[in-house]
Design a protein around this motif. Structure first.
Motif, short mmCIF file in Angstrom:
data_model
loop_
_atom_site.label_atom_id
_atom_site.label_comp_id
_atom_site.label_asym_id
_atom_site.label_seq_id
_atom_site.Cartn_x
_atom_site.Cartn_y
_atom_site.Cartn_z
N GLN A 263 18.38 3.60 -1.27
CA GLN A 263 19.10 3.68 0.00
C GLN A 263 18.52 2.70 1.02
O GLN A 263 19.28 2.02 1.73
CB GLN A 263 19.02 5.11 0.55
CG GLN A 263 19.84 6.12 -0.22
CD GLN A 263 19.58 7.56 0.20
OE1 GLN A 263 18.56 7.87 0.84
NE2 GLN A 263 20.49 8.46 -0.16
N SER A 264 17.22 2.60 1.09
CA SER A 264 16.58 1.68 2.03
C SER A 264 16.86 0.23 1.66
O SER A 264 17.16 -0.60 2.54
CB SER A 264 15.07 1.94 2.05
OG SER A 264 14.43 1.08 2.97
N GLN B 235 8.08 3.89 1.66
CA GLN B 235 7.89 2.72 2.52
C GLN B 235 7.16 1.60 1.78
O GLN B 235 7.55 0.42 1.86
CB GLN B 235 7.08 3.13 3.75
CG GLN B 235 6.73 1.98 4.69
CD GLN B 235 5.84 2.45 5.85
OE1 GLN B 235 5.91 3.61 6.28
NE2 GLN B 235 4.99 1.57 6.34
N GLY B 236 6.10 1.95 1.05
CA GLY B 236 5.33 0.94 0.34
C GLY B 236 6.10 0.30 -0.79
O GLY B 236 6.01 -0.92 -1.01
N ILE B 237 6.85 1.11 -1.55
CA ILE B 237 7.64 0.55 -2.65
C ILE B 237 8.69 -0.43 -2.12
O ILE B 237 8.87 -1.53 -2.65
CB ILE B 237 8.31 1.68 -3.46
CG1 ILE B 237 7.25 2.50 -4.20
CG2 ILE B 237 9.33 1.11 -4.44
CD1 ILE B 237 7.78 3.78 -4.81
N VAL B 238 9.37 -0.03 -1.05
CA VAL B 238 10.38 -0.91 -0.44
C VAL B 238 9.71 -2.19 0.06
O VAL B 238 10.24 -3.30 -0.13
CB VAL B 238 11.12 -0.19 0.70
CG1 VAL B 238 12.01 -1.16 1.47
CG2 VAL B 238 11.95 0.97 0.14
N ASP C 227 0.83 -1.20 0.00
CA ASP C 227 0.00 0.00 0.00
C ASP C 227 0.87 1.26 0.00
O ASP C 227 1.82 1.37 0.78
CB ASP C 227 -0.88 -0.05 1.25
CG ASP C 227 -1.98 0.99 1.29
OD1 ASP C 227 -1.97 1.89 0.44
OD2 ASP C 227 -2.84 0.90 2.17
N ILE C 228 0.57 2.22 -0.88
CA ILE C 228 1.29 3.50 -0.90
C ILE C 228 0.31 4.68 -0.87
O ILE C 228 0.63 5.78 -1.33
CB ILE C 228 2.20 3.62 -2.14
CG1 ILE C 228 1.40 3.48 -3.44
CG2 ILE C 228 3.33 2.61 -2.09
CD1 ILE C 228 2.18 3.83 -4.69
N THR C 229 -0.88 4.48 -0.30
CA THR C 229 -1.97 5.43 -0.48
C THR C 229 -1.65 6.84 -0.01
O THR C 229 -2.00 7.82 -0.66
CB THR C 229 -3.24 4.92 0.24
OG1 THR C 229 -3.61 3.66 -0.33
CG2 THR C 229 -4.38 5.89 0.09
N GLY C 230 -1.00 7.02 1.10
CA GLY C 230 -0.70 8.36 1.56
C GLY C 230 -1.91 9.06 2.14
O GLY C 230 -2.97 8.45 2.34
N PRO C 231 -1.80 10.36 2.44
CA PRO C 231 -2.91 11.08 3.09
C PRO C 231 -4.10 11.22 2.15
O PRO C 231 -3.96 11.70 1.02
CB PRO C 231 -2.30 12.45 3.42
CG PRO C 231 -1.16 12.60 2.46
CD PRO C 231 -0.62 11.23 2.22
#
Length: 707
Positions: A94-95, A147-150, A30-34
């Motif tokens: 980087q992550s 965060q979601g992509i990683v 999930d990368i939905t965000g605000p």
């Protein structure tokens, strides 16, 4: 005879050496965000801020590795976003390198491609022009995206197993049209004669299966803009490609898998969609049957604007979205199930960061510092902009009044004006550096190899003919280096965002796509020349040279509304019902909508990644399914979340000064819903004024019947 056998053995060994078995992995996160108060990225429509969720947006990751050498791998990630931020990719790498070391996942072998949906929160592009369109660089959007992509890549990494890849291509009709046909006709007749249509109708599907034949996922590439949902929308969703992925996942994953999420992961990636619209009925002046194209000589009546119409426009833009998404899903599954043309061969990758503004093609064709033309302000037929202020598509000359206004911001130099001809410069983005550069000049291109199939990406939105020329050029260069090519796939915008790329001929027309080609008329030639370098590096087994990527985020601004404390009415608690479900004596039936509202906190207090703000639950006393939450009766089973197309999570700020808000949960009942007892659930968080502590709350509607 002895020499003959030696030669035969050598040939067999050589043949065995070029057969590369693959390992594959898929993952989703999930990368939905605000979903509230943050402007959507794409239309640049001031005031188009989020007010909830129609469907969540996702990152879908795919890993292909050499079965014999696990370090040789590529990672393709498809995100349901308008574009991809260069800083987002930098942070993702980087992550990943913190988790897996410096060499396994790098800038070279990780491609982050976007679907170009216009219905998600902005704030992840670091250049000022794009920041202005959404009121800033917004970490609230960027951090969950990274965060979601990683997480999606990590899930794909953990699922890597021996597998098979298949490639299939076929026409998909009635799903896209060219919204700038007049510009397309500027291209040479002989070149246009090579193609049946003025947009690419081919869908390309890369299918993933385990070695035992278990379905693991697919990537579909098809050129169509993510603008089925129009610029009045306030609910996050992945537009037509997000819907296509959703229904495909639900169909293939085991029955009953919540929201369709499971081992099978479907991605509907973007291709050369620059001039390609999903509004397949054409463009008309609103409220009339008058066709139009948004040009200066094709004006609509006063009070009307030139808008594209999708196949379901009489019902709603959401219905058009569903139709265009379903057609992509159906075709992708048809191609996937064929399992023809199994791939094998070398896995390789190259990327290159370069300064496009400093390039000179053939010693004479100079690239320009970025600038946007007058027609940029007009918008497109998919989303008209400032047409009432005298801006139209195909403006090759400025106006006296707007020339005076734009010169207050920045007067272009003569060199810039000459370089950009025949574009009349409205925004001299390449010569403005306050508070940071307005558009990028350092761009990344990338090339993946899977045997004789290649995937190329740029950060630009390529028009139909731009994409065709680029693919032809890459294939020709590969062939000249002795590399056989079955297909060159174009994917993007990827790894950053650089607006549009029209052909030289289309640029002369200065419709929206040409006006939004920042680096001048030779932009496509610059891309082609730079891809020649990538092909040569790949053929030689050498690295491609790159320049450093600048980071301007410490100079960025954020004008989005701050989060404030939440307050509840004196007579209620957070999560209490404000308006309950209307309980009907005969129950609800197909075609009806159930709704309830609750005392809520701001959803920005907790983005609920991989979770949900709402549930639709069915009463099933004999079920042993997962509980809604630890305090709920185990007889209530979740059948829908805020990721489902037939639900809507709406958030309304009722009283700004008092910090009071309401969550409205809606569910459209259809003929697939079984008769039974149901309830709506709401899950939120509120922030206190003193300690700024975020506390969870939830609530349920009164149970109701569905017949």
């Amino acid at each position: 005879m002895f020499i003959y056998w030696i030669q035969l053995i050598v040939c067999l060994l050589s043949y065995i050496n070029i057969i590369h078995a693959y390992k594959v992995g898929t993952g989703i996160a999930d990368i939905t965000g605000p979903c509230a108060q943050i402007m959507f990225m794409g239309y640049a429509e001031l005031g188009q801020t989020g007010e909830g969720i129609r469907q969540r947006i996702w990152a879908r990751a795919y890993i292909v590795a050499d079965d014999q050498d696990d370090t040789k791998r590529i990672v393709f990630v498809n995100t349901e976003t308008q574009s991809m931020g260069d800083i987002v990719k930098k942070r993702v790498i980087q992550s990943l390198q913190k988790q897996y070391g410096k060499s396994l996942y790098t800038e070279q072998n990780v491609m982050l491609s976007s679907t170009h949906s216009h219905s998600g929160p902005g704030g992840y592009l670091q250049q000022a022009l794009y920041e202005l369109s959404v009121l800033g660089w917004i970490e609230e959007t960027t951090q969950p995206m990274v965060q979601g992509i990683v997480q999606a890549i990590a899930r794909a990494h953990d699922s890597v197993q021996p597998g098979k890849l298949h490639l299939a291509v076929d026409e998909l009709l009635d799903t896209n049209i060219n919204r700038s046909g007049a510009s397309y006709l500027m291209n040479p007749l002989e070149e246009r004669k090579q193609y049946k249509y003025n947009v690419d109708k081919n869908m390309t599907v890369l299918g993933f299966h385990s070695s035992a034949g278990e379905p693991l996922g697919l990537i579909s590439w098809f050129a169509v803009h993510g603008v089925s949902v129009n610029n009045t929308n306030r609910l996050i969703n992945g537009d037509n490609k997000g819907y296509a992925a959703y229904v495909t996942d639900r169909k293939i994953n085991p029955h009953g898998t919540l929201s369709g999420k499971g081992k099978f992961v479907a991605a509907f990636a973007q291709s050369n969609e620059g001039d390609v619209s999903p509004n397949t009925l054409g463009s008309f002046c609103t409220g009339t049957t008058i066709s139009c194209d948004g040009s200066k000589n094709d004006k609509c009546p006063t009070g009307s604007s030139c808008n594209g119409r999708g196949p379901g426009w009489k019902t709603s833009d959401y219905e058009s979205n569903r139709i265009i998404g379903q057609q992509q899903s159906d075709k992708a599954l048809e191609l996937y199930e064929k399992q023809e043309n199994q791939l094998n061969g070398i896995i390789d990758s190259r990327s290159k960061l370069f300064d496009i503004s400093k390039m000179v093609i053939n010693g004479t064709k100079k690239l320009c510092r970025p600038a946007m033309g007058y027609a940029f302000a007009a918008g497109t037929t998919d989303g008209p902009a400032l047409t009432t202020l005298g801006f139209y598509q195909n403006m090759t000359h400025g106006t006296l009044g707007w020339d005076i206004v734009k010169d207050i911001l920045r007067t272009p130099t003569k060199e810039q004006t000459d370089c950009q001809q025949p574009k009349p410069i409205l925004l001299d983005t390449g010569e403005i550096t306050i508070p940071n550069p307005w558009q990028p000049t350092i761009l990344e291109i990338q090339l993946f190899r899977l045997g004789d199939v290649f995937i190329a990406s740029t950060p630009s939105e390529l028009t139909t003919m731009s994409g065709r020329r680029l693919r032809r050029a890459i294939k020709s260069r590969l062939n000249s280096r002795g590399i056989q090519v079955q297909d060159v796939i174009y994917s993007g915008p990827a790894n950053g965002y650089a607006s549009y790329c029209a052909t030289y001929e289309e640029y002369q027309k200065q419709r929206y796509e040409g006006a939004s080609t920042p680096y001048g008329p030779h932009t496509l030639s610059a891309y082609i020349e730079t891809f020649n370098e990538l092909v040569d590096a790949m053929a030689n087994g050498s690295p491609a040279s790159s320049v450093p990527l600048p980071d301007y985020t410490n100079q960025a601004f954020n004008l989005s509304p701050p989060k404030i404390a939440d307050f509840k009415p004196i007579t209620h608690q957070f999560g209490d019902i404000v308006t309950d479900v209307v309980v009907k004596p005969n129950g609800y039936s197909s075609g009806q909508t159930v709704s309830a509202s609750f005392v809520a906190g701001n959803p920005r207090n907790n983005l609920m990644l991989d979770k949900t703000y709402l549930t639709v639950e069915r009463y099933m006393p004999s079920s042993t399914s997962t509980k809604t939450n630890t305090n709920a009766d185990s007889s209530w089973v979740v059948i829908r979340t805020d990721n489902d197309w037939d639900t809507r999570f709406n958030w309304k700020r009722n009283q700004v000064l008092l910090g009071r808000s309401t969550a409205i949960i809606e569910w459209d009942v259809d003929d697939t819903v079984e008769a039974g007892t149901y309830r709506l659930g709401y899950f939120g968080h509120h922030q206190s004024i003193l300690k700024k502590r975020v506390t969870a709350h939830h609530g349920y509607s009164t149970p109701f019947e569905v017949q």
